[in-house]
Scaffold this motif. Structure first.
Motif, PDB file in Angstrom:
ATOM      1  N   LEU A  49       0.875  -1.169   0.000  1.00 37.46           N
ATOM      2  CA  LEU A  49       0.000   0.000   0.000  1.00 37.46           C
ATOM      3  C   LEU A  49       0.915   1.221   0.000  1.00 37.46           C
ATOM      4  CD1 LEU A  49      -2.870   1.176   0.279  1.00 37.46           C
ATOM      5  CD2 LEU A  49      -2.625   0.976   2.759  1.00 37.46           C
ATOM      6  N   ILE A  50       0.912   1.919  -1.134  1.00 38.05           N
ATOM      7  CA  ILE A  50       1.834   3.043  -1.285  1.00 38.05           C
ATOM      8  C   ILE A  50       1.063   4.344  -1.093  1.00 38.05           C
ATOM      9  CG2 ILE A  50       3.355   4.237  -2.907  1.00 38.05           C
ATOM     10  CD1 ILE A  50       3.852   1.479  -4.163  1.00 38.05           C
ATOM     11  N   ILE A  51       1.467   5.095  -0.109  1.00 39.80           N
ATOM     12  CA  ILE A  51       0.781   6.347   0.191  1.00 39.80           C
ATOM     13  C   ILE A  51       1.651   7.486  -0.295  1.00 39.80           C
ATOM     14  CG2 ILE A  51       0.150   7.839   2.128  1.00 39.80           C
ATOM     15  CD1 ILE A  51      -0.821   5.226   3.506  1.00 39.80           C
ATOM     16  N   THR A  52       1.092   8.295  -1.165  1.00 35.75           N
ATOM     17  CA  THR A  52       1.926   9.355  -1.738  1.00 35.75           C
ATOM     18  C   THR A  52       1.096  10.557  -2.199  1.00 35.75           C
ATOM     19  OG1 THR A  52       3.616   9.849  -3.407  1.00 35.75           O
ATOM     20  CG2 THR A  52       1.892   8.306  -4.051  1.00 35.75           C
ATOM     21  N   HIS A  53       1.757  11.679  -2.156  1.00 38.74           N
ATOM     22  CA  HIS A  53       1.120  12.916  -2.601  1.00 38.74           C
ATOM     23  C   HIS A  53       1.359  13.081  -4.106  1.00 38.74           C
ATOM     24  CE1 HIS A  53      -0.224  17.120  -1.848  1.00 38.74           C
ATOM     25  NE2 HIS A  53       0.506  17.360  -2.922  1.00 38.74           N
ATOM     26  N   TYR A  54       2.584  12.714  -4.525  1.00 41.77           N
ATOM     27  CA  TYR A  54       2.981  12.943  -5.912  1.00 41.77           C
ATOM     28  C   TYR A  54       2.973  11.658  -6.721  1.00 41.77           C
ATOM     29  CZ  TYR A  54       4.634  17.265  -3.882  1.00 41.77           C
ATOM     30  OH  TYR A  54       4.692  18.434  -3.214  1.00 41.77           O
ATOM     31  N   GLN A  55       2.790  11.825  -7.996  1.00 43.55           N
ATOM     32  CA  GLN A  55       2.755  10.690  -8.904  1.00 43.55           C
ATOM     33  C   GLN A  55       4.161  10.134  -9.157  1.00 43.55           C
ATOM     34  OE1 GLN A  55       3.832  10.992 -12.309  1.00 43.55           O
ATOM     35  NE2 GLN A  55       3.203   8.926 -12.907  1.00 43.55           N
ATOM     36  N   ARG A  56       5.183  10.986  -8.901  1.00 44.27           N
ATOM     37  CA  ARG A  56       6.577  10.691  -9.230  1.00 44.27           C
ATOM     38  C   ARG A  56       7.023   9.273  -8.835  1.00 44.27           C
ATOM     39  NH1 ARG A  56      11.898  13.628  -6.688  1.00 44.27           N
ATOM     40  NH2 ARG A  56      11.040  12.700  -4.789  1.00 44.27           N
ATOM     41  N   LEU A  57       6.721   8.882  -7.592  1.00 40.47           N
ATOM     42  CA  LEU A  57       7.154   7.574  -7.088  1.00 40.47           C
ATOM     43  C   LEU A  57       6.569   6.445  -7.934  1.00 40.47           C
ATOM     44  CD1 LEU A  57       8.592   5.958  -4.772  1.00 40.47           C
ATOM     45  CD2 LEU A  57       6.417   6.050  -3.549  1.00 40.47           C
ATOM     46  N   LEU A  58       5.351   6.698  -8.466  1.00 40.43           N
ATOM     47  CA  LEU A  58       4.643   5.642  -9.200  1.00 40.43           C
ATOM     48  C   LEU A  58       5.230   5.408 -10.586  1.00 40.43           C
ATOM     49  CD1 LEU A  58       1.016   6.527  -8.058  1.00 40.43           C
ATOM     50  CD2 LEU A  58       2.698   5.037  -6.942  1.00 40.43           C
ATOM     51  N   ASP A  59       6.131   6.331 -11.026  1.00 36.23           N
ATOM     52  CA  ASP A  59       6.884   6.070 -12.253  1.00 36.23           C
ATOM     53  C   ASP A  59       7.847   4.915 -12.039  1.00 36.23           C
ATOM     54  OD1 ASP A  59       5.666   8.066 -13.623  1.00 36.23           O
ATOM     55  OD2 ASP A  59       7.241   9.563 -13.254  1.00 36.23           O
ATOM     56  N   TYR A  60       8.256   4.769 -10.774  1.00 35.21           N
ATOM     57  CA  TYR A  60       9.274   3.753 -10.463  1.00 35.21           C
ATOM     58  C   TYR A  60       8.656   2.487  -9.870  1.00 35.21           C
ATOM     59  CZ  TYR A  60      12.441   7.626 -11.233  1.00 35.21           C
ATOM     60  OH  TYR A  60      13.115   8.671 -11.795  1.00 35.21           O
ATOM     61  N   ILE A  61       7.623   2.677  -9.056  1.00 35.28           N
ATOM     62  CA  ILE A  61       6.924   1.522  -8.502  1.00 35.28           C
ATOM     63  C   ILE A  61       5.517   1.524  -9.090  1.00 35.28           C
ATOM     64  CG2 ILE A  61       6.234   0.295  -6.404  1.00 35.28           C
ATOM     65  CD1 ILE A  61       8.194   2.101  -4.851  1.00 35.28           C
ATOM     66  N   GLU A  62       5.304   0.672 -10.045  1.00 32.24           N
ATOM     67  CA  GLU A  62       4.048   0.727 -10.792  1.00 32.24           C
ATOM     68  C   GLU A  62       2.914   0.048 -10.019  1.00 32.24           C
ATOM     69  OE1 GLU A  62       3.182  -0.814 -14.950  1.00 32.24           O
ATOM     70  OE2 GLU A  62       4.907   0.536 -15.222  1.00 32.24           O
ATOM     71  N   PRO A  63       1.845   0.797  -9.729  1.00 30.15           N
ATOM     72  CA  PRO A  63       0.751   0.212  -8.959  1.00 30.15           C
ATOM     73  C   PRO A  63      -0.243  -0.546  -9.850  1.00 30.15           C
ATOM     74  CG  PRO A  63       0.310   2.516  -9.339  1.00 30.15           C
ATOM     75  CD  PRO A  63       1.614   2.222 -10.042  1.00 30.15           C
TER      76      PRO A  63
END
Lengths: 443, 250
Positions: B201-215
């Motif tokens: 469960l990835i909690i984030t404000h920005y989309q940036r992290l999701l470029d690297y960890i694809e949900p």
């Protein structure tokens, strides 16, 4: 003045009874003289009262009203090894203040170290004894010394020959045993030029004993010497421990002092260091752990009387239940002690809202080119730390134990001698477990 | 069977209601991202799941592997396999990284009724995992997180996760305070831990992290509720439009 009132105080009856206790041997008269002088001096000075600045937080009223007795000759089968520091070293055993040859182990003592008790002391050593009473001792400290003299039954003289360097420490083990016995111990250490040694003191008691123990140490460190001096005060939980350590340090010498106070219903450790020359490195550190109704007083005084010396002082304590801690630390810098570098810190961790710490750090500086700092903190275990550990699967009790151990571990790390550091750190961890944590499972 | 099943979860911080009826199901091996503006309740959700004191659940239920998660203490949740990677990893003076990891690891073994790990074997295990994350032995000898840079702290979190091998990892703002190199290192570490069993469960404000960890799934949290759910393309949409459309909805 009003000696009729004084003699009603039960403790004073004990002091009087000590005068009749004539020790045997060729130095018996000499010891009796010291006792008589001590008794007169003590009555003249009276009990340290809260009127004295350095006795504001530690009240000896209850002690003065308790009747103590002279120790009888007791056969102690063996030393309480689980309560003393586990170090591999020759041992000097004192039972109720008296040197005990049977329980001592001096077979491995090195030739550069001379140990005498009062009967074996040379005339030179006795002459040194009469010099005891450095000008540094203020009025407040005198009653403790006078009391120690008044009930004296033995003196231990340790001489380290100049240039003698040893990695094997010397362990003084002082054991109290009996029901309401009172005794004093007096230790002289003369550390010759350029010598190197670690001296360890363990103070403990036979299980179930209640006693009053007065300890005075006089330490003289000559130029270029390095003395480690590590003390564990682990007396039985009904006993009282009143100690005064006075050290005089000469040029380029190193003094590394550490006091760990965990035992006794009331204890006071007063450590006074006199830096007489330049190039000295003086460390005065300590840890304390108080539970139930314990009162633990650490009072220190570091006096810089010469240019260009360094002192460092760190004390950390953990107080639980109704325990009360006192820390008084003073750094005094004489006008001629330019370029002094002094640091002092006392930190206390309170584990209950009934626990209390009185902390009084002080600087008194008469030189203008010095670097001195001091501080004090009081805190509780932080919820943030506890949660972080719990979030990794560590249960609440283990988390508390880990954090408290780490807290005390930081000051034990100040000890310069590796073997002592490791021994004390292991003992501290066992003591924490026993005093703070395992008891909750017994309920 | 779901790994995590949150139903109509309500929670307060003090007197203030922060979570107002959260519904979320996570299956084994799935990676879910919860995105939302500041103050939407993202961190509260992670703390409630990890069992921090001071967050009171006022309604709803959370099941973790068919167990009532809310009944368990924080340490029990961790030992069941819930891992929270902290947004601000805590500095723990005096407790070395190695001691901390060993205590945590052995706690779990004890919880499972197993013997404690062999000290040498464990040291080897930690060293090899630390090496993958470019962490030196020295960092393990130092007190946990004390004097670590932001990137070192986050890597330390991932190391703990790698050693403890949780069933559900909650990553709370893992990207905050990281430069691009540190972010890549941390993301590689997380990706290496993706398995068909382990959920995240990835909690984030920005989309940036999701470029690297694809949900697999993306949810938008605002005002204490999940406002929208979708695939990874929802994250890109949020990146383009911001959270403005959710700000109006109360």
């Amino acid at each position: 003045m009003n000696s009729s009132v004084e003699s009603i105080v039960p403790f004073n009856q004990f002091i009087d009874s000590a005068q009749g206790d004539h020790p045997h041997g060729n130095r018996g008269d000499w010891l009796s003289e010291i006792k008589e002088k001590g008794r007169i001096e003590f009555y003249k000075l009276g009990w340290p009262s809260p009127k004295f600045e350095s006795w504001r937080y530690t009240n000896l009223n209850k002690l003065a009203k308790t009747q103590f007795f002279l120790p009888q000759d007791i056969e102690l089968a063996e030393l309480p090894y689980q309560d003393i520091l586990p170090v591999d070293a020759p041992k000097i055993a004192l039972v109720n203040g008296k040197f005990n040859r049977e329980l001592s182990d001096l077979s491995t003592i090195s030739e550069g170290i001379l140990v005498n008790n009062f009967q074996e002391m040379s005339d030179e050593q006795r002459a040194l004894f009469s010099l005891e009473n450095p000008t540094t001792l203020p009025k407040e400290g005198l009653p403790v010394k006078a009391l120690n003299d008044a009930i004296l039954s033995d003196v231990l003289f340790i001489e380290i020959r100049p240039g003698w360097q040893s990695d094997v420490p010397l362990h003084i083990v002082s054991i109290g045993c009996g029901d309401h016995v009172g005794f004093s111990s007096k230790i002289f250490v003369s550390a010759g030029e350029n010598c190197r040694l670690d001296i360890v003191e363990s103070h403990a008691g036979e299980h179930g004993s209640t006693y009053f123990s007065s300890c005075v140490s006089n330490i003289d460190i000559k130029a270029g010497a390095r003395l480690g001096h590590y003390k564990l005060q682990n007396d039985t939980n009904t006993s009282t421990h009143l100690a005064l350590t006075q050290t005089s340090i000469e040029a380029d010498a190193v003094y590394d002092n550490f006091v760990m106070s965990v035992g006794g219903i009331l204890s006071r450790n007063e450590v006074r260091s006199f830096i007489a020359a330049s190039g000295v490195d003086c460390c005065v550190n300590g840890a304390y752990l108080g539970t139930s109704n314990q009162h633990i007083d650490n009072t220190t005084f570091i006096e810089h009387a010469a240019e260009g010396s360094k002192s460092r002082e760190v004390y950390k304590g953990v107080l639980a239940d109704h325990a009360k801690g006192v820390f008084q630390g003073k750094i005094f810098v004489h006008p001629e002690a330019q370029k002094t570098d002094g640091y002092q810190m006392n930190r206390a961790l309170l584990l209950s809202d009934k626990a209390e710490i009185d902390s009084k750090p002080e600087l008194e500086i008469y030189a203008d080119d010095v670097r001195c700092s001091h501080g004090a903190t009081v805190g509780e275990l932080e919820e943030e730390h506890l949660f972080y550990l719990k979030a990794r699967g560590i249960n609440a009790e283990s988390a508390r134990r880990l954090l408290v151990e780490a807290y005390i571990g930081e000051v034990i790390d100040e000890i310069q001698s590796q073997s002592i550091r490791e021994a004390l750190s292991k003992l501290a961890s066992d003591l924490l477990k026993k005093k703070l944590f395992e008891r909750s499972n017994e309920r | 069977m779901s790994i995590l099943s949150i139903e109509n979860l309500h929670a307060n911080v003090g007197e203030t209601e922060i979570l107002r009826g959260i519904n979320l199901k996570i299956e084994p091996g799935e990676v879910h991202a919860v995105m939302g503006p500041n103050g939407s309740g993202k961190s509260t959700l992670s703390y409630v799941l990890a069992g921090r004191d001071g967050y009171s659940v006022t309604g709803g239920s959370v099941e973790f592997k068919d167990k009532d998660l809310l009944e368990l203490e924080a340490d029990e949740r961790a030992n069941e396999g819930v891992f929270l990677a902290f947004q601000y990893p805590v500095e723990v003076p005096g407790v070395t990284g190695m001691t901390f990891l060993r205590e945590a690891y052995n706690s779990r073994l004890r919880y499972e009724g197993k013997d404690e790990a062999d000290a040498m074997e464990f040291l080897k295990l930690v060293r090899s995992k630390a090496k993958d994350l470019n962490m030196s032995d020295d960092m393990l000898k130092r007190p946990v997180n004390v004097g670590f840079s932001g990137g070192e702290k986050k890597r330390n979190e991932i190391l703990q996760m790698a050693v403890l091998e949780p069933k559900l990892a909650i990553l709370d703002e893992t990207d905050s305070g990281l430069d691009i190199d540190a972010l890549r290192l941390v993301a590689d570490g997380v990706n290496a831990l993706r398995t068909s069993e382990r959920s995240m469960l990835i909690i984030t404000h920005y989309q940036r992290l999701l470029d690297y960890i694809e949900p697999d799934h993306v949810h938008v949290l605002a005002h204490g509720q999940i406002q929208r759910s979708g695939g990874k393309e929802l994250a890109l949409e949020l990146e383009a439009n911001g959270y403005a459309e959710f700000d109006d909805k109360v």
